[in-house]
Design an enzyme around this catalytic site. Structure first.
Site, short mmCIF file in Angstrom:
data_model
loop_
_atom_site.label_atom_id
_atom_site.label_comp_id
_atom_site.label_asym_id
_atom_site.label_seq_id
_atom_site.Cartn_x
_atom_site.Cartn_y
_atom_site.Cartn_z
CE LYS A 112 -4.03 -2.25 0.62
NZ LYS A 112 -3.69 -3.65 0.83
C1 PLP Z 1 -4.42 -4.84 0.45
C2 PLP Z 1 -3.66 -6.08 0.42
C3 PLP Z 1 -3.95 -7.08 -0.51
C4 PLP Z 1 -5.11 -6.98 -1.47
O1 PLP Z 1 -4.92 -5.98 -2.43
P1 PLP Z 1 -6.16 -5.44 -3.26
O2 PLP Z 1 -5.65 -4.29 -4.06
O3 PLP Z 1 -7.18 -5.01 -2.25
O4 PLP Z 1 -6.65 -6.57 -4.10
C5 PLP Z 1 -3.13 -8.20 -0.54
N1 PLP Z 1 -2.11 -8.35 0.34
C6 PLP Z 1 -1.82 -7.40 1.25
C7 PLP Z 1 -0.69 -7.65 2.18
C8 PLP Z 1 -2.56 -6.23 1.32
O5 PLP Z 1 -2.26 -5.31 2.23
#
Ligand code: PLP
Length: 496
Positions: A112
């Site tokens: 993120k």
């Molecule tokens: C947010 C997240 C995901 C999922 O990603 P999306 O964009 O919501 O599909 C997968 N793994 C981790 C560690 C995340 O923080």
């Protein structure tokens, strides 16, 4: 480049407005009118450049109402030296026959950060164009990682306030500690009694509530979103898939023009959608492999064309993917319906009224040309972490392990030898309990940091400082609210 709403094509806005608003008034999501092209010669040229230059180029194609100086300022700030633990920002690790892209080298140790280090810059520059002098209020629903990454990105950013809602029993202890100890004058965090879907629908309904919007406007404030419904979250994610391709070319792993596969552990469908957008631009991609945990609503949808959220919700060892309503799928629908907003709207209405929808056969066929999907449960997740650690001496977090497992099954099933990039979405220390349980199930530990110490002693992999130093830190935010109290919590935080 203009952006239109997935539920009403006559709504057209500039990039900066799409970013400030976050979501369109009628509940649709903003998507680019068309995709800018990136050809092989351009990819070759980008391959000679560093991550920041690649980012500036890709962003300039989409954020056409930003000046070059503004984009330089945003990108240089977001990916400044020292913010990421790799100078490459999103390095590839060669794991057996695949390439794991480590997207968790940022300040909060999850992918993120790739977008949420940049979003505050994009948002403040955007606001200076279209929402001058207004205070921007960021509301976030998180399944664990977005919350912390958004808090860290927006902390003490002038003229912004940020409030994060997380499911009280739906995040890992490290994720909870990261959020509840957050520093900064403009931040707030609240747990809700419910799961991520509850938090997300609560936040979405606050965003689209006219009365609440008016009350904010009276106080010279305006909502925006740091969730992946915001275009400003997605566009930075397109960059790293293009960057991965450039790195593979640069290192002689593929020839210019060769196709690759991309595997993504998926929850809200933002990360994998960004990869799909890269293909729409011209990135040579064979298949996208969508990996889910036991909450496998997306696997079923991709395989059958029916999306049905009426099923049991599981709390798993990969909590950031514990999601049954995958927001960004709406944007994919818009493309596979060949930009037919009425059809998207029908599906979304059916989803909110009946919890399900079915797409027509020809549309499903179009989906299958690009996507494959699979899922695995917690036992298989831990087995994959153990096996990868023992055989390859590489430590996976639980989410990335889901992707690795689904990819291995895909290769067994298809024999596909296309070079593959696997999106690695979190540092293993964010999910220490599961990781230790996988590599040393008999180890006796008392608490979270005992677990961290044990993993580090056994594996020799160092725990990132920003996680290790949370030990003993006192939480600042301890409020827990009911779903029905979210609006009140927002008003209290804003003092209005
Ligand atoms: C947010 C997240 C995901 C999922 O990603 P999306 O964009 O919501 O599909 C997968 N793994 C981790 C560690 C995340 O923080």
């Amino acid at each position: 480049m203009e952006y239109l709403s997935t539920r009403n094509k006559s709504v057209k806005v500039a990039a900066s407005q799409a970013i400030v608003k976050g979501i369109s008034d009628e509940g649709g999501l903003f998507v680019p009118v068309q995709f800018p092209e990136i050809n092989i010669d351009k990819l070759k040229e980008l391959a000679t450049l560093g991550y920041k230059e690649r980012a500036k180029y890709v962003l300039s194609l989409y954020l056409t109402d930003f000046t070059k100086q503004e984009l330089d300022y945003c990108v240089e700030g977001a990916y400044a030296d020292g913010k990421f633990s790799s100078t490459e920002i999103a390095p590839l690790y060669n794991l057996k026959d695949s390439f794991v892209q480590e997207l968790w080298r940022g300040p909060t140790c999850a992918f993120k950060d790739m977008a949420l280090q940049l979003l505050p810059y994009l948002l403040t520059v955007s606001a200076s164009k279209s929402a001058k002098d207004k205070k921007i209020v960021i509301l976030v629903a998180t399944s664990g990682d977005t919350g912390k990454a958004a808090l860290e990105g927006f902390k003490d950013v002038k003229n912004t306030k940020i409030l994060v809602f997380y499911p009280n029993d739906g995040v890992s202890p490290m994720q909870k500690l990261q959020m509840t100890t957050q520093e900064g004058e403009n931040v707030s965090v609240c747990a809700i009694k419910g799961n991520f879907d509850d938090a997300q629908s609560g936040v979405k309904s606050i965003f689209t509530n006219k009365e609440i919007a008016e009350k904010l406007a009276e106080n010279n404030m305006q909502f925006s979103s740091a969730n992946s419904i915001n275009w400003g979250r997605l566009v930075p994610q397109i960059v790293y898939y293009i960057s991965a391709y450039c790195d593979l070319m640069k290192n002689g792993k593929i020839n210019a023009g060769d196709k690759i596969n991309i595997v993504v552990p998926t929850g809200n469908f933002g990360n994998i959608l960004a990869a799909y957008y890269a293909k729409q631009m011209g990135l040579p991609v064979n298949k996208f492999i969508c990996a889910s945990n036991k909450n496998n609503v997306l696997t079923d949808f991709i395989k059958t064309g029916e999306y049905d959220k009426n099923r049991e919700f599981y709390t798993t060892s990969s909590p950031s993917m514990d999601i049954l309503i995958s927001s960004n799928l709406e944007r994919l629908l818009f493309e596979i319906f060949e930009k037919n907003d009425e059809e998207v709207k029908k599906c979304m209405t059916s989803l909110s009224e009946n919890g399900k929808y079915v797409i027509p056969k020809d549309v499903h066929q179009r989906l299958l040309e690009d996507f494959d999907a699979g899922c695995c449960d917690d036992t298989q997740t831990l087995e994959t972490i153990k096996e990868t650690y023992e055989k390859e001496n590489y430590l996976l977090d639980t989410h990335t392990a889901v992707a690795v497992k689904v990819f291995n099954e895909y290769v067994d099933k298809t024999g596909d030898k296309t070079p593959t990039v696997i999106a690695s979405t979190a540092n293993p220390y964010k999910f220490s309990k599961s990781v230790l349980c996988a590599i040393a199930p008999d180890e006796k530990v008392e608490d979270e940091f005992d677990t961290v110490d044990a993993i580090s002693r056994i594996s020799g992999v160092e725990c990132p400082t920003q996680l290790a130093t949370l030990k003993g830190k006192k939480p600042r935010f301890t409020q827990i609210c009911e779903k029905s109290e979210m609006v009140e919590v927002v008003f209290n935080m804003l003092g209005i």
